[in-house]
Scaffold this motif. Structure first.
Motif, PDB file in Angstrom:
ATOM      1  N   UNK A 113       0.819  -1.219   0.000  1.00  0.00           N
ATOM      2  CA  UNK A 113       0.000   0.000   0.000  1.00  0.00           C
ATOM      3  C   UNK A 113       0.852   1.269   0.000  1.00  0.00           C
ATOM      4  N   UNK A 114       2.135   1.107  -0.324  1.00  0.00           N
ATOM      5  CA  UNK A 114       3.025   2.260  -0.354  1.00  0.00           C
ATOM      6  C   UNK A 114       2.774   3.080  -1.623  1.00  0.00           C
ATOM      7  N   UNK A 115       2.596   4.391  -1.503  1.00  0.00           N
ATOM      8  CA  UNK A 115       2.440   5.208  -2.707  1.00  0.00           C
ATOM      9  C   UNK A 115       3.611   4.990  -3.657  1.00  0.00           C
ATOM     10  N   UNK A 116       3.331   4.885  -4.939  1.00  0.00           N
ATOM     11  CA  UNK A 116       4.376   4.629  -5.924  1.00  0.00           C
ATOM     12  C   UNK A 116       4.029   5.332  -7.223  1.00  0.00           C
ATOM     13  N   UNK A 117       5.011   5.443  -8.089  1.00  0.00           N
ATOM     14  CA  UNK A 117       4.785   6.055  -9.387  1.00  0.00           C
ATOM     15  C   UNK A 117       5.693   5.396 -10.414  1.00  0.00           C
ATOM     16  N   UNK A 141       9.195   4.591  -8.597  1.00  0.00           N
ATOM     17  CA  UNK A 141       9.558   5.320  -7.381  1.00  0.00           C
ATOM     18  C   UNK A 141       8.559   5.012  -6.286  1.00  0.00           C
ATOM     19  N   UNK A 142       9.044   4.850  -5.068  1.00  0.00           N
ATOM     20  CA  UNK A 142       8.210   4.717  -3.880  1.00  0.00           C
ATOM     21  C   UNK A 142       8.244   6.034  -3.113  1.00  0.00           C
ATOM     22  N   UNK A 143       7.134   6.337  -2.434  1.00  0.00           N
ATOM     23  CA  UNK A 143       7.018   7.566  -1.656  1.00  0.00           C
ATOM     24  C   UNK A 143       6.589   7.231  -0.229  1.00  0.00           C
ATOM     25  N   UNK A 144       7.507   6.738   0.604  1.00  0.00           N
ATOM     26  CA  UNK A 144       7.170   6.410   1.990  1.00  0.00           C
ATOM     27  C   UNK A 144       6.626   7.630   2.723  1.00  0.00           C
ATOM     28  N   UNK A 145       5.650   7.380   3.624  1.00  0.00           N
ATOM     29  CA  UNK A 145       4.990   8.468   4.332  1.00  0.00           C
ATOM     30  C   UNK A 145       5.476   8.637   5.762  1.00  0.00           C
ATOM     31  N   UNK A 146       6.419   7.838   6.188  1.00  0.00           N
ATOM     32  CA  UNK A 146       6.928   7.906   7.558  1.00  0.00           C
ATOM     33  C   UNK A 146       8.286   7.223   7.603  1.00  0.00           C
ATOM     34  N   UNK A 147       9.006   7.428   8.702  1.00  0.00           N
ATOM     35  CA  UNK A 147      10.295   6.768   8.866  1.00  0.00           C
ATOM     36  C   UNK A 147      10.166   5.247   8.830  1.00  0.00           C
ATOM     37  N   UNK A 169       7.955   3.441   7.177  1.00  0.00           N
ATOM     38  CA  UNK A 169       7.740   3.051   5.783  1.00  0.00           C
ATOM     39  C   UNK A 169       9.020   3.231   4.966  1.00  0.00           C
ATOM     40  N   UNK A 170       9.771   4.261   5.278  1.00  0.00           N
ATOM     41  CA  UNK A 170      11.051   4.479   4.609  1.00  0.00           C
ATOM     42  C   UNK A 170      12.003   3.320   4.888  1.00  0.00           C
ATOM     43  N   UNK A 171      12.049   2.884   6.149  1.00  0.00           N
ATOM     44  CA  UNK A 171      12.895   1.751   6.521  1.00  0.00           C
ATOM     45  C   UNK A 171      12.443   0.474   5.823  1.00  0.00           C
ATOM     46  N   UNK A 172      11.125   0.254   5.761  1.00  0.00           N
ATOM     47  CA  UNK A 172      10.599  -0.960   5.127  1.00  0.00           C
ATOM     48  C   UNK A 172      10.967  -1.005   3.653  1.00  0.00           C
ATOM     49  N   UNK A 173      10.816   0.125   2.961  1.00  0.00           N
ATOM     50  CA  UNK A 173      11.126   0.164   1.535  1.00  0.00           C
ATOM     51  C   UNK A 173      12.607  -0.091   1.290  1.00  0.00           C
ATOM     52  N   UNK A 174      13.463   0.597   2.036  1.00  0.00           N
ATOM     53  CA  UNK A 174      14.900   0.445   1.837  1.00  0.00           C
ATOM     54  C   UNK A 174      15.356  -0.979   2.161  1.00  0.00           C
ATOM     55  N   UNK A 175      14.790  -1.557   3.224  1.00  0.00           N
ATOM     56  CA  UNK A 175      15.158  -2.927   3.601  1.00  0.00           C
ATOM     57  C   UNK A 175      14.759  -3.930   2.531  1.00  0.00           C
ATOM     58  N   UNK A 176      13.512  -3.826   2.047  1.00  0.00           N
ATOM     59  CA  UNK A 176      13.033  -4.773   1.050  1.00  0.00           C
ATOM     60  C   UNK A 176      13.835  -4.687  -0.242  1.00  0.00           C
ATOM     61  N   UNK A 177      14.137  -3.485  -0.662  1.00  0.00           N
ATOM     62  CA  UNK A 177      14.915  -3.312  -1.881  1.00  0.00           C
ATOM     63  C   UNK A 177      16.309  -3.896  -1.730  1.00  0.00           C
TER      64      UNK A 177
END
Length: 298
Positions: free
Chosen positions: A14-18, A38-44, A46-54
């Protein structure tokens, strides 16, 4: 670049993306190609989750804040952009201001002023997010981020850590974050109680000092100071003001700013950077090094 459907599930579903991200629209110099996603995390978190998964999936990615101090290849970036600008919460408790990595420095300063906290006036006008500013140990007027940081929480080599200011190993335009695979999530800034009138006066003085800087599409300062000399002064002494390549030119107001006339390519900037460096080296014997970060293949 192919991303499996499985990768997009779970924390990122459910992470905003484009798709079709444009660096030209998301950098201050307004050049560069695109990225497929591109992902647009809305909080720290979510930012951590995106960076970790990638990182775990081995997907090429880059962290992008305000897009200042970066130059993106005309071919773009064949990977995922993690745009931090929506992870921007800022709060204050006592004399500590806490900010997420995507918060603009202007927001940190505004909260500090509202709480009548002194020590952050030098942030005025620096067009950077907290994460980008800490990565570069940004500063102005002889002050830098290192002077107000209490701690920084970041993903470092895939592990979330909170570092003290000493552990951040700040130096001139330098930090530990430049030497690791990292994503800055948040930071705490320790300020001091002050008089509102005095704080606002300090901010006004910074505004006046920065009012002479060039306007227009730029990366900010391109080169680091060297040999005890201002890079801008070295460039000016070498007669580089007004030099141009394609749509990029050296500002006549501050020689360490390279400006996009409006139709510049990243290749114009790389050629101009090389020409300025060569002329300064020939004239002064000093080799200038960039402080900007390159994204993509050059």
């Amino acid at each position: 670049m192919d991303i499996s459907p499985e990768f997009m599930r779970g924390d990122l579903s459910d992470l905003p993306r484009r798709k079709g991200f444009s660096f030209r629209r998301h950098t201050t110099v307004c050049v560069g190609g695109g990225a497929p996603l591109a992902f647009f995390p809305r909080s720290a978190p979510e930012l951590a989750a995106a960076a970790c998964r990638l990182r775990e999936a081995g997907v090429p990615h880059c962290i992008l804040g305000n897009g200042s101090n970066v130059l993106v290849s005309d071919a773009g970036f064949d990977g995922v952009v993690v745009a931090t600008g929506r992870a921007k919460a800022v709060s204050v408790r006592g004399d500590i201001v806490t900010a997420e990595g995507g918060a603009m420095l202007s927001a940190v300063l505004a909260v500090a002023v509202q709480a009548r906290l002194d020590g952050a006036a030098f942030l005025q006008g620096i067009p950077a997010t907290v994460g980008g500013a800490l990565f570069m140990n940004a500063g102005a007027g002889g002050q830098s981020m290192a002077e107000i940081v209490q701690s920084v929480t970041a993903l470092i080599d895939g592990r979330e850590q909170t570092l003290s200011v000493r552990e951040c190993a700040f130096g001139y335009k330098d930090s530990i974050f430049q030497k690791t695979d990292c994503c800055i999530l948040s930071a705490e800034f320790k300020l001091i109680s002050g008089d509102l009138h005095s704080i606002l006066s300090d901010i006004d003085r910074v505004k006046q000092r920065r009012s002479v800087l060039p306007r227009g599409r730029s990366m900010g300062c391109v080169f680091r100071n060297a040999g005890g000399h201002s890079a801008g002064a070295l460039i000016e002494r070498a007669g580089c003001k007004g030099m141009s390549c394609g749509g990029a030119f050296v500002s006549d107001r501050h020689a360490n700013f390279l400006i996009n006339r409006g139709d510049a390519l990243a290749a114009d900037f790389t050629e101009l950077i090389a020409s300025v460096r060569a002329r300064v080296l020939a004239q002064t014997g000093i080799r200038l090094e960039e402080e900007i970060r390159y994204i993509g293949v050059f």
